[in-house]
Write a protein that holds these residues in place. Structure first.
Motif, short mmCIF file in Angstrom:
data_model
loop_
_atom_site.label_atom_id
_atom_site.label_comp_id
_atom_site.label_asym_id
_atom_site.label_seq_id
_atom_site.Cartn_x
_atom_site.Cartn_y
_atom_site.Cartn_z
N GLU A 16 0.84 -1.20 0.00
CA GLU A 16 0.00 0.00 0.00
C GLU A 16 0.87 1.26 0.00
O GLU A 16 0.60 2.23 -0.71
CB GLU A 16 -0.93 -0.01 1.21
N MET A 17 1.93 1.24 0.79
CA MET A 17 2.84 2.39 0.82
C MET A 17 3.52 2.58 -0.53
O MET A 17 3.66 3.71 -1.01
CB MET A 17 3.89 2.20 1.92
N SER A 18 3.90 1.47 -1.15
CA SER A 18 4.53 1.54 -2.46
C SER A 18 3.56 2.11 -3.49
O SER A 18 3.92 2.96 -4.31
CB SER A 18 4.98 0.14 -2.88
N ARG A 19 2.32 1.65 -3.44
CA ARG A 19 1.28 2.14 -4.35
C ARG A 19 1.06 3.64 -4.14
O ARG A 19 0.98 4.41 -5.10
CB ARG A 19 -0.01 1.37 -4.12
N ASN A 20 0.95 4.05 -2.89
CA ASN A 20 0.73 5.46 -2.59
C ASN A 20 1.89 6.32 -3.07
O ASN A 20 1.69 7.42 -3.59
CB ASN A 20 0.52 5.67 -1.08
N TYR A 21 3.11 5.80 -2.90
CA TYR A 21 4.28 6.54 -3.36
C TYR A 21 4.26 6.70 -4.88
O TYR A 21 4.50 7.78 -5.41
CB TYR A 21 5.57 5.83 -2.92
N ARG A 22 3.93 5.61 -5.59
CA ARG A 22 3.86 5.66 -7.04
C ARG A 22 2.80 6.67 -7.50
O ARG A 22 3.05 7.48 -8.40
CB ARG A 22 3.52 4.28 -7.62
N ARG A 27 1.37 12.00 -9.65
CA ARG A 27 0.66 13.26 -9.42
C ARG A 27 1.64 14.43 -9.54
O ARG A 27 1.33 15.46 -10.16
CB ARG A 27 0.02 13.23 -8.03
N GLU A 28 2.81 14.28 -8.97
CA GLU A 28 3.82 15.34 -9.02
C GLU A 28 4.28 15.59 -10.47
O GLU A 28 4.43 16.74 -10.89
CB GLU A 28 5.01 14.96 -8.15
N GLU A 29 4.47 14.52 -11.22
CA GLU A 29 4.86 14.66 -12.63
C GLU A 29 3.78 15.39 -13.42
O GLU A 29 4.08 16.26 -14.25
CB GLU A 29 5.13 13.30 -13.25
N LYS A 30 2.54 15.06 -13.15
CA LYS A 30 1.42 15.71 -13.84
C LYS A 30 1.38 17.21 -13.49
O LYS A 30 1.20 18.06 -14.37
CB LYS A 30 0.10 15.04 -13.46
N GLN A 34 1.82 20.44 -15.94
CA GLN A 34 0.85 21.53 -15.99
C GLN A 34 1.52 22.87 -15.76
O GLN A 34 1.19 23.86 -16.42
CB GLN A 34 -0.25 21.31 -14.95
N LYS A 35 2.46 22.92 -14.81
CA LYS A 35 3.18 24.16 -14.54
C LYS A 35 3.98 24.60 -15.77
O LYS A 35 3.98 25.78 -16.12
CB LYS A 35 4.11 23.98 -13.34
N ALA A 36 4.64 23.65 -16.43
CA ALA A 36 5.40 23.97 -17.63
C ALA A 36 4.48 24.47 -18.74
O ALA A 36 4.80 25.45 -19.44
CB ALA A 36 6.19 22.75 -18.10
N ASP A 37 3.33 23.82 -18.90
CA ASP A 37 2.35 24.26 -19.91
C ASP A 37 1.85 25.66 -19.62
O ASP A 37 1.72 26.50 -20.53
CB ASP A 37 1.17 23.29 -19.98
#
Length: 69
Positions: A16-22, A27-30, A34-37
């Motif tokens: 579960e921790m691994s899934r949450n981290y992924r 989310r951070e990459e997205k 968005q910030k770059a766009d």
């Protein structure tokens, strides 16, 4: 693989921790994309404003040249 994972203490918690981290990384990459766009769009709008202000000044100048006071 499942048998090895199930034999580890806290395996479900670790998964579960691994899934949450992924999910958080995705989310951070997205958000970064968005910030770059948004930065690119803001830059484009700034350039458009600059062009329109230049055209406006040129038109005002030509208007004053055509109308003697």
């Amino acid at each position: 693989v499942k048998k090895r994972v199930q034999s580890v203490n806290n395996a479900n918690e670790m998964l579960e921790m691994s899934r949450n981290y992924r999910l958080e990384v995705e989310r951070e990459e997205k958000i970064n994309q968005q910030k770059a766009d948004l930065r690119a769009e803001l830059n484009n709008l700034d350039q458009k404003i600059d062009r329109l202000e230049k055209v406006s000044k040129e038109q005002q100048s030509s208007y004053h040249d055509l109308n003697p006071e």
